[in-house]
Write a protein that holds these residues in place. Structure first.
Motif, PDB file in Angstrom:
ATOM      1  N   ASP A  76       0.964  -1.414   0.291  1.00 39.68           N
ATOM      2  CA  ASP A  76      -0.032  -0.060  -0.264  1.00 39.68           C
ATOM      3  C   ASP A  76       0.960   1.336  -0.219  1.00 39.68           C
ATOM      4  O   ASP A  76       0.743   1.850  -0.782  1.00 39.68           O
ATOM      5  N   HIS A  77       1.808   1.390   0.762  1.00 44.29           N
ATOM      6  CA  HIS A  77       2.803   2.678   0.973  1.00 44.29           C
ATOM      7  C   HIS A  77       2.939   2.268  -0.944  1.00 44.29           C
ATOM      8  O   HIS A  77       3.972   3.958  -1.501  1.00 44.29           O
ATOM      9  N   GLN A  78       3.456   1.772  -1.234  1.00 42.72           N
ATOM     10  CA  GLN A  78       4.276   1.880  -2.434  1.00 42.72           C
ATOM     11  C   GLN A  78       3.185   1.978  -4.530  1.00 42.72           C
ATOM     12  O   GLN A  78       3.690   3.423  -4.479  1.00 42.72           O
ATOM     13  N   LEU A  79       1.807   1.582  -2.942  1.00 42.66           N
ATOM     14  CA  LEU A  79       0.798   1.679  -4.315  1.00 42.66           C
ATOM     15  C   LEU A  79       0.760   3.695  -3.940  1.00 42.66           C
ATOM     16  O   LEU A  79       0.127   4.019  -5.362  1.00 42.66           O
ATOM     17  N   LEU A  80       0.804   4.366  -2.811  1.00 40.71           N
ATOM     18  CA  LEU A  80       0.593   5.168  -2.634  1.00 40.71           C
ATOM     19  C   LEU A  80       1.606   6.750  -3.300  1.00 40.71           C
ATOM     20  O   LEU A  80       1.364   7.842  -4.186  1.00 40.71           O
ATOM     21  N   THR A  81       2.400   5.826  -3.241  1.00 39.49           N
ATOM     22  CA  THR A  81       3.785   6.818  -3.706  1.00 39.49           C
ATOM     23  C   THR A  81       3.491   6.465  -5.230  1.00 39.49           C
ATOM     24  O   THR A  81       3.675   7.768  -6.540  1.00 39.49           O
ATOM     25  N   LYS A  82       3.557   5.562  -5.706  1.00 37.75           N
ATOM     26  CA  LYS A  82       3.288   5.531  -7.579  1.00 37.75           C
ATOM     27  C   LYS A  82       1.845   6.609  -7.986  1.00 37.75           C
ATOM     28  O   LYS A  82       2.219   7.313  -8.734  1.00 37.75           O
ATOM     29  N   ALA A  83       0.756   6.629  -6.668  1.00 39.60           N
ATOM     30  CA  ALA A  83      -0.037   7.220  -7.580  1.00 39.60           C
ATOM     31  C   ALA A  83      -0.335   8.230  -7.519  1.00 39.60           C
ATOM     32  O   ALA A  83      -0.947   9.359  -7.942  1.00 39.60           O
ATOM     33  N   ALA A  84       0.683   8.874  -5.832  1.00 38.52           N
ATOM     34  CA  ALA A  84       1.334  11.070  -6.524  1.00 38.52           C
ATOM     35  C   ALA A  84       1.195  11.080  -7.432  1.00 38.52           C
ATOM     36  O   ALA A  84       1.109  12.081  -7.676  1.00 38.52           O
ATOM     37  N   ALA A  85       2.359  10.014  -8.564  1.00 39.78           N
ATOM     38  CA  ALA A  85       3.044  10.690  -8.911  1.00 39.78           C
ATOM     39  C   ALA A  85       1.691  10.337 -11.278  1.00 39.78           C
ATOM     40  O   ALA A  85       2.386  10.811 -11.228  1.00 39.78           O
ATOM     41  N   GLU A  86       0.352  10.289 -10.070  1.00 44.25           N
ATOM     42  CA  GLU A  86       0.109   9.550 -11.412  1.00 44.25           C
ATOM     43  C   GLU A  86      -1.062  10.402 -11.388  1.00 44.25           C
ATOM     44  O   GLU A  86      -2.296  10.572 -12.267  1.00 44.25           O
ATOM     45  N   GLY A  87      -1.733  11.809 -10.420  1.00 43.71           N
ATOM     46  CA  GLY A  87      -2.337  12.486 -10.247  1.00 43.71           C
ATOM     47  C   GLY A  87      -3.096  12.063  -9.953  1.00 43.71           C
ATOM     48  O   GLY A  87      -3.839  11.036  -8.577  1.00 43.71           O
ATOM     49  N   ALA A  88      -4.941  13.086  -9.151  1.00 38.35           N
ATOM     50  CA  ALA A  88      -5.928  13.253  -8.000  1.00 38.35           C
ATOM     51  C   ALA A  88      -6.416  12.192  -8.192  1.00 38.35           C
ATOM     52  O   ALA A  88      -7.193  10.880  -7.244  1.00 38.35           O
ATOM     53  N   GLU A  89      -6.707  11.263  -9.272  1.00 42.09           N
ATOM     54  CA  GLU A  89      -7.787  10.034  -9.345  1.00 42.09           C
ATOM     55  C   GLU A  89      -7.074   9.166  -9.098  1.00 42.09           C
ATOM     56  O   GLU A  89      -8.048   8.371  -8.142  1.00 42.09           O
ATOM     57  N   ALA A  90      -5.953   8.755  -9.450  1.00 42.60           N
ATOM     58  CA  ALA A  90      -5.589   8.395  -8.937  1.00 42.60           C
ATOM     59  C   ALA A  90      -4.946   7.397  -7.567  1.00 42.60           C
ATOM     60  O   ALA A  90      -4.863   6.393  -6.786  1.00 42.60           O
ATOM     61  N   LYS A  91      -4.748   8.537  -7.164  1.00 46.71           N
ATOM     62  CA  LYS A  91      -4.534   8.811  -5.770  1.00 46.71           C
ATOM     63  C   LYS A  91      -5.746   8.453  -4.388  1.00 46.71           C
ATOM     64  O   LYS A  91      -5.483   7.885  -3.411  1.00 46.71           O
ATOM     65  N   ALA A  92      -6.587   9.025  -5.159  1.00 48.06           N
ATOM     66  CA  ALA A  92      -7.954   9.045  -4.214  1.00 48.06           C
ATOM     67  C   ALA A  92      -8.521   7.412  -4.019  1.00 48.06           C
ATOM     68  O   ALA A  92      -8.806   6.848  -3.534  1.00 48.06           O
ATOM     69  N   LYS A  93      -7.774   7.152  -5.714  1.00 45.63           N
ATOM     70  CA  LYS A  93      -8.266   5.650  -5.076  1.00 45.63           C
ATOM     71  C   LYS A  93      -7.365   4.716  -4.854  1.00 45.63           C
ATOM     72  O   LYS A  93      -8.189   3.532  -4.016  1.00 45.63           O
ATOM     73  N   ALA A  94      -6.313   4.580  -4.912  1.00 40.90           N
ATOM     74  CA  ALA A  94      -4.940   3.967  -3.977  1.00 40.90           C
ATOM     75  C   ALA A  94      -5.157   4.448  -2.508  1.00 40.90           C
ATOM     76  O   ALA A  94      -5.752   3.282  -1.392  1.00 40.90           O
ATOM     77  N   GLU A  96      -8.884   4.981  -1.354  1.00 42.82           N
ATOM     78  CA  GLU A  96      -9.702   3.593  -0.693  1.00 42.82           C
ATOM     79  C   GLU A  96      -9.281   2.546  -0.708  1.00 42.82           C
ATOM     80  O   GLU A  96      -9.652   1.671  -0.174  1.00 42.82           O
ATOM     81  N   LYS A  97      -8.112   2.096  -1.591  1.00 38.61           N
ATOM     82  CA  LYS A  97      -7.327   0.340  -1.157  1.00 38.61           C
ATOM     83  C   LYS A  97      -7.259   0.649   0.412  1.00 38.61           C
ATOM     84  O   LYS A  97      -7.105  -0.657   1.140  1.00 38.61           O
ATOM     85  N   VAL A  98      -6.121   1.796   0.301  1.00 35.18           N
ATOM     86  CA  VAL A  98      -5.124   1.276   1.377  1.00 35.18           C
ATOM     87  C   VAL A  98      -6.619   1.718   3.020  1.00 35.18           C
ATOM     88  O   VAL A  98      -6.251   1.024   3.755  1.00 35.18           O
ATOM     89  N   THR A  99      -7.182   2.192   3.048  1.00 34.75           N
ATOM     90  CA  THR A  99      -8.296   2.094   3.984  1.00 34.75           C
ATOM     91  C   THR A  99      -9.442   1.505   4.078  1.00 34.75           C
ATOM     92  O   THR A  99      -9.371   0.599   5.265  1.00 34.75           O
ATOM     93  N   ARG A 100      -9.490   0.766   2.541  1.00 37.86           N
ATOM     94  CA  ARG A 100     -10.524  -0.353   3.376  1.00 37.86           C
ATOM     95  C   ARG A 100      -8.680  -1.143   3.398  1.00 37.86           C
ATOM     96  O   ARG A 100      -9.822  -2.054   4.314  1.00 37.86           O
ATOM     97  N   ASP A 101      -8.004  -1.465   3.203  1.00 33.28           N
ATOM     98  CA  ASP A 101      -7.044  -3.179   4.304  1.00 33.28           C
ATOM     99  C   ASP A 101      -7.043  -2.906   5.154  1.00 33.28           C
ATOM    100  O   ASP A 101      -6.734  -3.856   6.177  1.00 33.28           O
ATOM    101  N   VAL A 102      -6.616  -1.376   5.794  1.00 32.97           N
ATOM    102  CA  VAL A 102      -5.996  -0.948   7.472  1.00 32.97           C
ATOM    103  C   VAL A 102      -8.156  -1.928   8.060  1.00 32.97           C
ATOM    104  O   VAL A 102      -8.111  -2.537   9.067  1.00 32.97           O
ATOM    105  N   GLU A 103      -9.173  -1.386   7.387  1.00 34.47           N
ATOM    106  CA  GLU A 103     -10.286  -1.162   7.887  1.00 34.47           C
ATOM    107  C   GLU A 103     -10.476  -3.424   8.238  1.00 34.47           C
ATOM    108  O   GLU A 103     -11.200  -3.511   8.857  1.00 34.47           O
ATOM    109  N   ASN A 104     -10.287  -3.796   6.820  1.00 28.89           N
ATOM    110  CA  ASN A 104     -10.172  -5.003   6.848  1.00 28.89           C
ATOM    111  C   ASN A 104      -9.282  -5.654   7.978  1.00 28.89           C
ATOM    112  O   ASN A 104      -9.841  -6.886   8.075  1.00 28.89           O
TER     113      ASN A 104
END
Length: 161
Positions: A76-94, A96-104
């Motif tokens: 998830d840390h890697q995903l967030l880092t990559k998404a930050a470089a890809e723009g707002a939509e990618a960052k928001a999706k990342a 959401e996934k991270v939040t879901r993983d922590v909640e799970n």
């Protein structure tokens, strides 16, 4: 992302992977026990009551769940880092996934705490679940020390530390 955060991620994944202590998860392809007095065979599924009395099984499952979360945490840390470089939509999706993983992970710990009959294990799992819930999906609030402390709590409750 900060360089110390990436080092924390790597260390956390290493710590949790090294601390699993549990047996590998059973597979559906395992042997099917025969039911007494029956010519047919069926897969017996343990009841919640039976599992509640099996502290070792709950400890093993909690260890597997924690180890899995350590791996997911690093990814998830890697995903967030990559998404930050890809723009707002990618960052928001990342996010959401991270939040879901922590909640799970939190839900899994809390569910196991409800199932456990051993008072110390029940308390440890509930405390761990509450600590993860308090993060509200923000992995930036998690570091190697917090993950190691969580796992140490579990190991102590399971008689491994």
């Amino acid at each position: 992302m900060r360089t110390p955060a990436l080092a924390s991620v790597a260390l956390a994944a290493l710590l949790l992977t090294g601390c699993s202590g549990g047996d590998p998860a059973p597979t559906a392809a395992g042997p099917t026990p025969a039911v007494a007095g029956s010519a047919a065979t069926t897969t017996e599924k343990p009841t919640d009551t039976a599992l509640a009395e099996d502290t070792e099984a709950i400890c093993a499952q909690a260890s597997r769940t924690s180890t899995s979360f350590g791996t997911t945490f690093a990814e998830d840390h890697q995903l967030l880092t990559k998404a930050a470089a890809e723009g707002a939509e990618a960052k928001a999706k990342a996010r959401e996934k991270v939040t879901r993983d922590v909640e799970n992970f939190s839900f899994a710990l809390l569910d196991m705490s409800k199932l456990a009959s051993d008072a110390e294990l029940k308390k440890a799992l509930a405390a761990m679940g509450a600590q993860i819930t308090a993060l509200k999906g923000d992995v930036a609030k998690i570091d190697d020390k917090k993950l190691a402390a969580l796992h140490a709590t579990l190991d102590k409750a399971c008689g491994r530390g």
